[in-house]
Design a protein around this motif. Structure first.
Motif, PDB file in Angstrom:
ATOM      1  N   VAL A 129       0.845  -1.202   0.000  1.00 33.84           N
ATOM      2  CA  VAL A 129       0.000   0.000   0.000  1.00 33.84           C
ATOM      3  C   VAL A 129       0.880   1.253   0.000  1.00 33.84           C
ATOM      4  CG1 VAL A 129      -1.625   1.364   1.394  1.00 33.84           C
ATOM      5  CG2 VAL A 129      -2.046  -1.063   1.017  1.00 33.84           C
ATOM      6  N   ASN A 130       1.923   1.271   0.831  1.00 34.71           N
ATOM      7  CA  ASN A 130       2.788   2.456   0.859  1.00 34.71           C
ATOM      8  C   ASN A 130       3.473   2.665  -0.487  1.00 34.71           C
ATOM      9  OD1 ASN A 130       4.216   4.718   2.234  1.00 34.71           O
ATOM     10  ND2 ASN A 130       5.981   3.445   1.759  1.00 34.71           N
ATOM     11  N   ALA A 131       3.922   1.566  -1.103  1.00 34.40           N
ATOM     12  CA  ALA A 131       4.605   1.685  -2.402  1.00 34.40           C
ATOM     13  C   ALA A 131       3.650   2.221  -3.469  1.00 34.40           C
ATOM     14  CB  ALA A 131       5.172   0.332  -2.814  1.00 34.40           C
ATOM     15  N   LEU A 133       0.866   3.998  -2.939  1.00 32.62           N
ATOM     16  CA  LEU A 133       0.540   5.397  -2.615  1.00 32.62           C
ATOM     17  C   LEU A 133       1.691   6.318  -3.018  1.00 32.62           C
ATOM     18  CD1 LEU A 133      -1.232   5.160   0.867  1.00 32.62           C
ATOM     19  CD2 LEU A 133      -2.256   5.767  -1.323  1.00 32.62           C
ATOM     20  N   ASN A 134       2.918   5.907  -2.733  1.00 33.00           N
ATOM     21  CA  ASN A 134       4.081   6.726  -3.127  1.00 33.00           C
ATOM     22  C   ASN A 134       4.097   6.943  -4.633  1.00 33.00           C
ATOM     23  OD1 ASN A 134       5.103   7.071  -0.583  1.00 33.00           O
ATOM     24  ND2 ASN A 134       6.745   5.570  -0.789  1.00 33.00           N
ATOM     25  N   ALA A 135       3.823   5.879  -5.380  1.00 34.44           N
ATOM     26  CA  ALA A 135       3.841   5.978  -6.845  1.00 34.44           C
ATOM     27  C   ALA A 135       2.736   6.931  -7.315  1.00 34.44           C
ATOM     28  CB  ALA A 135       3.650   4.590  -7.461  1.00 34.44           C
ATOM     29  N   THR A 182       9.440  14.504   1.362  1.00 34.06           N
ATOM     30  CA  THR A 182       9.405  15.720   0.558  1.00 34.06           C
ATOM     31  C   THR A 182       7.961  16.195   0.429  1.00 34.06           C
ATOM     32  OG1 THR A 182       9.278  14.374  -1.435  1.00 34.06           O
ATOM     33  CG2 THR A 182      11.470  15.132  -0.789  1.00 34.06           C
ATOM     34  N   LYS A 183       7.050  15.539   1.213  1.00 33.04           N
ATOM     35  CA  LYS A 183       5.629  15.877   1.100  1.00 33.04           C
ATOM     36  C   LYS A 183       5.188  16.717   2.281  1.00 33.04           C
ATOM     37  CE  LYS A 183       5.216  11.448  -1.066  1.00 33.04           C
ATOM     38  NZ  LYS A 183       4.873  10.051  -0.877  1.00 33.04           N
ATOM     39  N   ARG A 184       4.267  17.645   2.008  1.00 36.98           N
ATOM     40  CA  ARG A 184       3.795  18.525   3.074  1.00 36.98           C
ATOM     41  C   ARG A 184       3.131  17.726   4.202  1.00 36.98           C
ATOM     42  NH1 ARG A 184       0.220  22.359   4.819  1.00 36.98           N
ATOM     43  NH2 ARG A 184      -1.579  21.321   3.913  1.00 36.98           N
ATOM     44  N   LEU A 189       7.713   7.917   7.148  1.00 36.39           N
ATOM     45  CA  LEU A 189       7.955   6.627   7.795  1.00 36.39           C
ATOM     46  C   LEU A 189       7.611   5.439   6.901  1.00 36.39           C
ATOM     47  CD1 LEU A 189       6.724   7.361  11.425  1.00 36.39           C
ATOM     48  CD2 LEU A 189       9.042   6.815  10.696  1.00 36.39           C
ATOM     49  N   GLY A 190       6.895   5.707   5.794  1.00 37.56           N
ATOM     50  CA  GLY A 190       6.433   4.616   4.934  1.00 37.56           C
ATOM     51  C   GLY A 190       7.548   3.683   4.494  1.00 37.56           C
ATOM     52  N   LEU A 191       8.586   4.245   3.902  1.00 38.03           N
ATOM     53  CA  LEU A 191       9.664   3.397   3.380  1.00 38.03           C
ATOM     54  C   LEU A 191      10.525   2.812   4.501  1.00 38.03           C
ATOM     55  CD1 LEU A 191      10.863   5.318   0.183  1.00 38.03           C
ATOM     56  CD2 LEU A 191       9.756   3.079   0.269  1.00 38.03           C
TER      57      LEU A 191
HETATM   58 MG   LIG Z   1       4.859   6.986   1.619  1.00 39.69          MG
END
Ligand SMILES: [Mg+2]
Ligand SMILES: Nc1ncnc2c1ncn2[C@@H]1O[C@H](COP(=O)(O)OP(=O)(O)OP(=O)(O)O)[C@@H](O)[C@H]1O
Length: 228
Positions: A129-131, A133-135, A182-184, A189-191
């Protein structure tokens, strides 16, 4: 000896953080319900919008605290034999809203007859899910997300490829650090959590630049026992 000391320090730090998080979460819950009450009592649209903005920030803080608590914890893995295709579909439908689905071209390339894999499905769900969402966040609403799975005998390889702007070379080393974002609204912590989970599976993960096109591919590798 030093390892034991570090472990002790870590566990003391975890206990302290858990206490602090607990103390912050309780008043946060009170703030949220009081603001929601205020919003119900007023007819003024501006005041309702302000109240809604406060609630959004409170929820964001809550999510951050939850992730913070989780970081550093090493839960026992519960290995199960799982169908990788189903696991990925589940992560996709969790991460992608129907509106996004309509505006983004999301292509998944999952071979039909994948052998099953041995892993902790809940932990890997979090990684996927984190991967995803990051994409999606990197592509900001338009682009192509492609997921490939390979399962030769001793390995499970999951590739999550996006057509976003990619990762600047100066950030490549930092993105797995806890709290690097780098996100507001990112916790960063995701990665860090994902890497920990993959390492617990004796695996590894790495970003590769896409060949001949922009964007990156996150490659996740999990060793598998030979018998299958
Ligand atoms: Mg993330
Ligand atoms: N697919 C990607 N394309 C471009 N940059 C990425 C990609 N994946 C991760 N990054 C970079 O790595 C950083 C760290 O990612 P990570 O998932 O750890 O935290 P986050 O996404 O910022 O916050 P959170 O996961 O809490 O929402 C991101 O802020 C972003 O700069």
């Amino acid at each position: 000896m030093s390892t034991t000391k570090t472990e002790e320090e870590f566990s003391a730090l975890r206990m302290l953080s858990a206490g602090v998080v607990h103390e912050i979460r309780n008043p946060l819950a009170v703030i949220q319900s009081l603001v929601e009450l205020l919003a119900q009592k007023t007819q003024d649209k501006n005041q309702q919008a302000l109240a809604e903005a406060i609630v959004t920030e409170v929820k964001r803080l809550n999510r951050f605290l939850g992730e913070f608590l989780q970081y550093g914890r090493v839960p026992e893995l519960k290995y199960e034999t799982v169908d990788i295709g189903t696991l990925i579909q589940k992560a996709l439908s969790f991460a992608i809203t129907p509106e996004q689905n309509a505006t983004q071209v999301i292509r998944t390339d999952i071979p039909e007859h994948l052998p099953q894999a041995r892993l902790d499905p809940d932990a890997m769900h979090q990684v996927l899910v984190n991967a995803i969402l990051n994409a999606l966040q990197a592509m900001q609403g338009k682009g192509r997300l492609e997921i490939q799975v390979k399962r030769p005998k001793q390995h499970l390889t999951i590739k999550i490829q996006d057509s976003g702007p990619g990762i600047p070379p100066e950030n490549l080393e930092k993105i797995f650090f806890p709290f690097f974002t780098t996100k507001r609204n990112g916790s960063g912590l995701g990665l860090a959590i994902s890497q920990q989970i993959v390492k617990q599976h004796s695996g590894w993960m790495v970003f590769e630049n896409n060949v001949n096109e922009k964007g990156v591919t996150l490659v996740i590798n999990i060793p598998q026992e030979q018998a299958d």
